[in-house]
Design an enzyme around this catalytic site. Sequence first.
Site, short mmCIF file in Angstrom:
data_model
loop_
_atom_site.label_atom_id
_atom_site.label_comp_id
_atom_site.label_asym_id
_atom_site.label_seq_id
_atom_site.Cartn_x
_atom_site.Cartn_y
_atom_site.Cartn_z
N CYS A 97 22.46 74.36 63.35
CA CYS A 97 22.04 73.23 62.51
C CYS A 97 21.22 73.72 61.32
O CYS A 97 21.33 73.18 60.21
CB CYS A 97 21.28 72.19 63.33
SG CYS A 97 19.86 72.87 64.16
N THR A 98 20.43 74.77 61.54
CA THR A 98 19.67 75.32 60.42
C THR A 98 20.61 75.90 59.38
O THR A 98 20.47 75.66 58.18
CB THR A 98 18.72 76.44 60.91
OG1 THR A 98 17.86 75.90 61.88
CG2 THR A 98 17.90 77.02 59.78
#
Length: 433
Positions: A208-209
């Site tokens: 997600c980062t």
Amino acid sequence: MAAADGERWRDLDMLLTRQGNVVGPNFQPGSHIREFLADCRVLLVGAGGLGCEVLKDLALSGFGNIDVIDMDTIDVSNLNRQFLFRMQDVGKPKAEIAAARIKEHVSGITVTPHFCRIEEKPISFYEDFLLVVLGLDSIEARRYMNSVMCSFLQYDDEGNPDPATIKPMIDGGSEGFKGHARVILPGLSPCFECTLWLFPPQTKFPLCTLAETPRNPVHCIEYAKLVLWSQQRRGEEFDPDVEEHMQWVFKKATERANLFGIQGFTFQFTQGVVKNIIPAVASTNAIVAAVCSLEALKMVTACSTGMSNYMMYMGGEGIYTHTVAYERDPECLVCSPGISFPCRRDMTLQQVIDIIKEDERLGTGLEAPSLSCGSTNLYMRGVLEEATRPNLEKRMGELVPEGSVLQVNDKNLSRTIRLRLAYKDGVDEDMQI
Ligand SMILES: [Zn+2]
């Protein structure tokens, strides 16, 4: 290096022919130690940046019978620090060239090269050496050598290591301006596996980062390699050694960095991230190798007590070293006395293998375990399968004595497991099969 013989060992004789306050137990000074040093067999694993330095240091410290094993050939990029190699050696085996160069410079020395993978040698090859020095850059290769050297270790009935079966290892490592040297005495000091936690797992970023909030160039490169590659070049396997693949990742990562206002990276940096390249620094190698060689000298001659047991060196900002006595992991599956494994003397090896496969203490089920005991192969997979197959029908009592430690290897195991045999005779509910 070509000093007259009388002069040649003057410094070494200072250490070996005199008593001192820090000598090891049973140290008897005298010139016989130098003769022993010249004859005893030591093995150097790795002839790269660290290995070249260690080989030179051992040779000049009086070690006269060294084997060196390395699977690599010389690359032009090695020449800045792997000082035994020249331009005309590019493409040739490191072990062979390193051995030849040392022999040119140090008269009377025997250096035997082995140009192959460490796994290609039979286990018994490693048993012949008094001590092994590791100049490696991979954790996997260290774990392999560690499991080999620990496999020779035998314990008595009280769980004390038999000193005659302890094969010492000295391990050096360098990473940029940081380095370490350590002494591993299987059964006495922590083995590589006992302290595996010293090596942090490779940094992984949450997807997600990478996808939503990239903050630095590494995030962009990882996103291009992991996500964009599989989306846009479906079915193609990414190969960091293919220039076009690397250029593609660099281009996509740059586009992404621009999108998020992240600056400052180059193609070379991208290569470094993708291939996980750590810069090698010649001075770090020289320092680590010197410590390793000195520990080897202390170990073999007892002219001084050895290091206990892990020295770290940090040369990034100033110079700092520190030595820590790490502790053994009493549960270590590689160097501890082993998991107790009760079985009956009249069971066949095949029956024992079937039990081992289901043994829950070994984690997930094993598929095709290989079993050995010390340097004896009981049942091996692969090329030795046919030769060891007849053992499957033999009874345990004929094959191995009480208290033996079986080494179990399987592709579902990340390391060798030690099972300490405890024979139970007569009828035992648990042992019914
Ligand atoms: Zn251990």
